[in-house]
Design an enzyme around this catalytic site. Structure first.
Site, PDB file in Angstrom:
ATOM      1  N   SER A  19       0.849  -1.187   0.000  1.00  0.00           N
ATOM      2  CA  SER A  19       0.000   0.000   0.000  1.00  0.00           C
ATOM      3  C   SER A  19       0.883   1.235   0.000  1.00  0.00           C
ATOM      4  CB  SER A  19      -0.905   0.003   1.238  1.00  0.00           C
ATOM      5  OG  SER A  19      -1.527   1.262   1.421  1.00  0.00           O
ATOM      6  N   TYR A  71      -0.715  -0.703  10.191  1.00  0.00           N
ATOM      7  CA  TYR A  71      -0.952  -1.006   8.774  1.00  0.00           C
ATOM      8  C   TYR A  71       0.230  -0.567   7.914  1.00  0.00           C
ATOM      9  CZ  TYR A  71      -3.535  -1.019   4.316  1.00  0.00           C
ATOM     10  OH  TYR A  71      -3.960  -1.244   3.030  1.00  0.00           O
ATOM     11  N   LYS A  89       2.672  -2.992   5.708  1.00  0.00           N
ATOM     12  CA  LYS A  89       2.772  -2.831   4.260  1.00  0.00           C
ATOM     13  C   LYS A  89       4.198  -2.532   3.818  1.00  0.00           C
ATOM     14  CE  LYS A  89      -1.463  -3.655   3.009  1.00  0.00           C
ATOM     15  NZ  LYS A  89      -1.752  -4.929   2.306  1.00  0.00           N
TER      16      LYS A  89
END
Length: 317
Positions: free
Chosen positions: A168, A181, A185
């Site tokens: 991401s 997160y 990623k």
């Protein structure tokens, strides 16, 4: 250099036909994973779809693949399980081998537990790292070992293997409220680059996609889909991502390895590696602490304070 028939690599082909290939797609019950599984099946691949049991029970992905890809000779097999558990990764590999062998892995499964860093619990951190980073690692490791062993007996020591891992832009930017997160990623990107360097010698191509797609997981970020005119497509439709995954999973991507792509609407952006901004060299064999302090202080005093390693410009494009 433009590729022509005279200079094209022997490994390079324009075909995206996946007939006879077996793919594993995680997080495939809904959203992006479901769309990717359908996209690979439409090109002829048999697809092992994975998600947690409750999601698969509520999903029509296996039936949809059967209906949409029957003419291509594709089918789907469901394997329920938590991708952060080794047993699930082992079962996915075994299922693919039972169907003829593992050719393609699309790691897509993910969750979010957004929270400001100072409020984030151990459980919120661990859950996101487990599903994203550990989940990617377990299946990537299984695939890597399988392809390496297969290459030992292959003519020329090369096999067909495609690994598409889902990172991401969060891993390049570090958004506020997504420390877990973003870290997961960023780790996925590094994992994939390492895999690409280790497996390229065996003919395996490993690449990263950073999709902007409207799914249940990103609903709070992107909101509801807008009304679009007939014949048009939502810029955040997963279908935009599917087109890239179909390419990266195919024989046509034989020369694409260790790359990072951002997908947004009709745009596919190839991301370049970080570049050196400035090197500070001591006059002698080592820096005097006082001199280094003065040098760095003076440099940053004239530099935009908002500029950091965070790739925020990518988000504006």
């Amino acid at each position: 250099m433009k590729l022509t028939e005279s200079n094209r690599s022997p490994r390079t082909t324009n075909t995206t036909d996946l007939s006879g290939k077996v793919a594993v797609v995680t997080g495939a019950a809904a959203g992006l994973g479901r769309a990717e599984a359908l996209g690979l099946a439409r090109l002829g691949a048999t697809v092992v779809v994975n998600d947690v049991a409750s999601a698969l029970d509520a999903s029509d992905v296996v039936d949809e693949i059967g209906a949409a890809a029957a003419d291509a000779g594709a089918k789907a097999v469901a394997v329920a399980g938590d991708i952060s558990q080794r047993a699930t990764a082992d079962e996915l590999l075994a299922s693919a081998v039972g169907l003829g062998g593992l050719d393609i892995v699309v790691n897509n499964a993910g969750i979010t537990r957004d929270r400001m860093l100072f409020n984030m619990s151990d459980e919120e951190w661990d859950a996101v790292i487990a599903v994203h980073l550990r989940g990617h690692f377990l299946l990537t490791r299984n695939a890597a070992a399988y392809w390496r062993d297969k290459a030992k007996d292959a003519e020329g020591g090369s096999v067909f293997g495609r690994l598409v891992n889902t990172s991401s832009e969060a891993g390049l930017v570090g958004p506020v409220g997504q420390a877990n997160y973003a870290a997961a990623k960023a780790g996925i990107t590094a994992l994939t680059l390492s895999a690409a360097r280790a497996l390229g010698r065996y003919g395996v191509c490993a690449n990263v996609i950073c999709p902007r797609a409207r799914t249940a997981m990103t609903a709070d970020v992107f909101g509801a889909a807008p009304d679009v005119e007939a014949g048009q497509i939502d810029p955040l439709s997963p279908q935009h991502v599917v087109s890239l995954v179909q390419f990266l999973a195919s024989p046509a991507a034989a020369e694409v390895n260790g790359q990072v792509f951002i997908v947004y609407g009709p745009q596919v952006t190839l991301v370049s590696p970080p570049h050196m901004e400035r090197r500070f060299s001591a006059d002698g064999t080592s820096w005097d602490p006082t001199e280094l302090t003065a040098t760095l202080r003076d440099y940053f005093a004239g530099r935009d304070p908002e500029q950091s390693f965070s790739a925020t410009d990518l988000m504006r494009q």
